[in-house]
Write an enzyme that holds these catalytic residues in place. Structure first.
Site, PDB file in Angstrom:
ATOM      1  N   ASP A  48       0.857  -1.301  -0.077  1.00  0.00           N
ATOM      2  CA  ASP A  48       0.012  -0.104   0.118  1.00  0.00           C
ATOM      3  C   ASP A  48       0.819   1.237  -0.108  1.00  0.00           C
ATOM      4  O   ASP A  48       1.959   1.343   0.326  1.00  0.00           O
ATOM      5  CB  ASP A  48      -0.821   0.056   1.238  1.00  0.00           C
ATOM      6  CG  ASP A  48      -1.824  -1.009   1.478  1.00  0.00           C
ATOM      7  OD1 ASP A  48      -2.089  -1.896   0.342  1.00  0.00           O
ATOM      8  OD2 ASP A  48      -2.588  -1.241   2.378  1.00  0.00           O
ATOM      9  N   HIS A 191       3.792  -1.927   2.975  1.00  0.00           N
ATOM     10  CA  HIS A 191       3.740  -0.636   2.530  1.00  0.00           C
ATOM     11  C   HIS A 191       5.033  -0.436   1.807  1.00  0.00           C
ATOM     12  O   HIS A 191       6.028  -0.319   2.570  1.00  0.00           O
ATOM     13  CB  HIS A 191       3.405   0.234   3.571  1.00  0.00           C
ATOM     14  CG  HIS A 191       2.186   0.004   4.330  1.00  0.00           C
ATOM     15  ND1 HIS A 191       1.917  -1.124   5.301  1.00  0.00           N
ATOM     16  CD2 HIS A 191       0.831   0.464   4.477  1.00  0.00           C
ATOM     17  CE1 HIS A 191       0.533  -1.358   5.823  1.00  0.00           C
ATOM     18  NE2 HIS A 191      -0.034  -0.349   4.898  1.00  0.00           N
TER      19      HIS A 191
END
Ligand SMILES: [Zn+2]
Length: 234
Positions: A48, A191
């Site tokens: 992400d 991430h």
């Protein structure tokens, strides 16, 4: 007669609401998946908050092992680093929508939610040529209006079976946590950026990928994109 005191009712209602908003298996505010099929030894690695300046480093590690992943990109980061966003798609990784500006969708208006999703879709498409079909809500928070926005853009929500907390933990802890909880069909969340920060420090994430990918390959897991994990025959 057993009557629940009002406070208990309010407490139950609020914990139900908390699950609807943040629960990984909840589909109350829009269709959402959090796990793949358990009958194949395959997992999906997802990232992400990218693209960031460090995304290419992660792409190199994945290429070293011939592994594909799914990158939930923020439109604002794609606008900032369009060449890196394109490189992700060019390397046959899947690109998903993580909103334009990474807001907390909780308590937002339905129109505001739709604007965030649409702006990200259009930005990603204009820079990578991809119209994403997967959406991940920032902070895992969903709200009224998200389901309608997802349907309009043919997006399906994707949560995770394990999240790494790679933004505030050391790589050794992240790897241990993720390796311990991986099983068939797992959707692993890391991430490659930190919200909309420029040049974020994602060293823990890069190090996690370096250690986790070979470890899970050694255990016999295959890495697949979300699309392939859910629809292996396509
Ligand atoms: Zn995020």
């Amino acid at each position: 007669m057993n009557v629940l005191p009002p406070l208990a009712v309010a407490g139950a209602a609020s914990s139900l609401m908390a699950w609807a908003v943040r629960g990984r298996s909840a589909s109350v505010f829009g269709r959402s998946i959090w796990h793949g099929p358990r009958d194949r030894k395959a997992v999906a690695l997802t990232f992400d908050d990218g693209p960031s300046e460090s995304t290419p480093e992660i792409l190199e590690v994945l290429a070293e092992y011939g592994v594909t992943a799914t990158f939930f990109q923020c439109g604002a980061n794609v606008d900032r680093l369009p060449e890196i966003a394109r490189e992700v798609a060019a390397r046959r990784h899947e690109v998903g929508n993580h909103t334009y500006s990474h807001p907390y969708l909780f308590l937002r208006s339905p129109d505001g939610i739709e604007t965030e999703l649409r702006r990200a879709q259009e930005t990603i498409e204009s820079h990578t040529g991809v119209w994403p079909c997967w959406f991940r809500a920032p902070y895992g928070a969903r709200w009224f209006g998200l389901g309608r926005a997802q349907r309009k853009m043919q997006l399906t929500g994707v949560m995770w079976s394990t999240i790494g907390y790679d933004w505030n933990r050391r790589a050794s802890e992240v790897v241990a946590r993720m390796a311990a909880s991986t099983s068939n069909g797992a959707i692993l969340c890391l991430h490659d950026g930190r919200e909309l920060r420029k040049k974020p420090d994602v060293r823990a994430t890069v190090e996690t990928v370096r250690r986790l990918v070979p470890l899970l390959l050694d255990r016999g897991y295959k890495f697949e994109t979300i699309g392939r994990l859910l629809c292996p025959k396509i």
